[in-house]
Scaffold this active site. Structure first.
Site, short mmCIF file in Angstrom:
data_model
loop_
_atom_site.label_atom_id
_atom_site.label_comp_id
_atom_site.label_asym_id
_atom_site.label_seq_id
_atom_site.Cartn_x
_atom_site.Cartn_y
_atom_site.Cartn_z
N LYS A 134 0.84 -1.21 0.00
CA LYS A 134 0.00 0.00 0.00
C LYS A 134 0.87 1.25 0.00
CE LYS A 134 -3.83 -2.13 2.42
NZ LYS A 134 -4.32 -2.97 1.48
N GLU A 137 2.53 7.66 6.33
CA GLU A 137 2.43 7.54 7.78
C GLU A 137 3.76 7.12 8.40
OE1 GLU A 137 -0.80 4.90 8.42
OE2 GLU A 137 -2.29 6.39 7.84
N LYS A 168 16.29 -1.82 13.18
CA LYS A 168 15.64 -1.49 14.46
C LYS A 168 15.24 -2.76 15.20
CE LYS A 168 13.63 2.90 14.68
NZ LYS A 168 14.42 3.06 15.83
#
Length: 98
Positions: free
Chosen positions: A29, A35, A72
């Site tokens: 997407k 975001e 991360k």
């Protein structure tokens, strides 16, 4: 932008923690990039803690999508249950949200 989109953007802007679930659907997407970019920016400036969760994706897939996210510390649904991940996130927020 729709009313829902504005509320989501406002919520992301005002949050101290951002949980991002990286999955094949997430990668497919386009709007998720917007975001995620906002959360990463807030993480770099120290305004937000980014909490990545890998769902049915490999390190190689995350690396292709975002090398910085692959480095991360993340939780993976292949090694932890959703309940364990949720409890760990809740503990982290409770302990650091003060």
């Amino acid at each position: 932008m729709t009313a829902c989109g504005r509320r989501l953007t406002r919520g992301l802007a005002n949050s101290r923690f951002g949980v991002v679930v990286l999955s094949h659907d997430f990668f497919a997407k386009g709007w998720t990039n917007y975001e995620l970019d906002g959360m990463v920016t807030k993480t770099v400036t120290g305004e937000q803690v980014l909490l990545p969760v890998w769902h049915n994706v490999s390190k190689a897939e995350v690396m292709r999508y975002s090398p910085s996210l692959a480095d991360k510390l993340a939780r993976n649904t292949s090694t932890h249950t959703v309940e364990e991940i949720a409890a760990e996130i809740a503990d982290l927020i409770r302990d650091n949200g003060q």
